[in-house]
Design a protein around this motif. Sequence first.
Motif: not given
Lengths: 109, 113
Positions: B35, B37, B40-43, B91
Motif C-alpha cells: 500500500y 499512504q 493525510g490520506q488512507g492507504p 506499507l
Amino acid sequence: TQLLEQSPQFLSIQEGENLTVYCNSSSVFSSLQWYRQEPGEGPVLLVTVVTGGEVKKLKRLTFQFGDARKDSSLHITAAQPGDTGLYLCAGYHGQNFVFGPGTRLSVLP
Amino acid sequence: EAGVAQSPRYKIIEKRQSVAFWCNPISGHATLYWYQQILGQGPKLLIQFQNNGVVDDSQLPKDRFSAERLKGVDSTLKIQPAKLEDSAVYLCASSLEGRTGKIFGSGTQLSVL
C-alpha cells in the motif's frame, strides 16, 4: 472521489469525554473493518462488521454497521490518551478493498 | 508470533533515483499487499499477491513501479525513477487469505527531494 468518506477529519477532546466518528458511502459494502493507526506504525485491525445493523463492542469502543450496509460508526466512551491515533474504516466493494481517509483523534490528558 | 517485517524504516532520495523496499510477511500468510499512504490520506493498494502470483495491480504505476514475490514468501517493491509525488509511507501487509483481516508492517517512509 472517495468511495468511503469519514468525518470528522480531525477531533481533539479531553480525557474522559465521549465521541463518535463516522464512515459513510453511497455504495453498499459486504463488510467493513475499522483500523487504528499510530504515528510511525501500520494500521491495526480493531473489528470487522458484516451484517446490516450489527453492533460490536470492544471494551470502551462500540462499532455499528448501518442497516443498509452503507455506513458505520465508532463510539468511544470515556476516551483516554491511549486512544489517540488515526481511525480508518475500510471495506470490500465488490472485489475491491478500499480505505477511507481516516479521522485523526487526539485525546488530551 | 513475529509480525510483518519491513525495511528500511526511512529512506531519503533525490528525484530520478531508484529505491527498493523489502517485506517479509507473517509465516503462512498466502496473501501479501503493498500500500501507498500519502500524508493525510488512507492507504491505497498498489499490488496484491496470492502466493507468488499477482491478483491485483490495477493501481500500480507500472512505468516506474515494480514488485515481485519470488517463492511466495518475501517481497520487494521498487521505484525507478522516483518522482516528488512518490513521497509517502509504503506499507506491506499480509493475510491468511484475501478477505481476512490484514496484518500491517510499520512501513517505510520515503522522502523524494
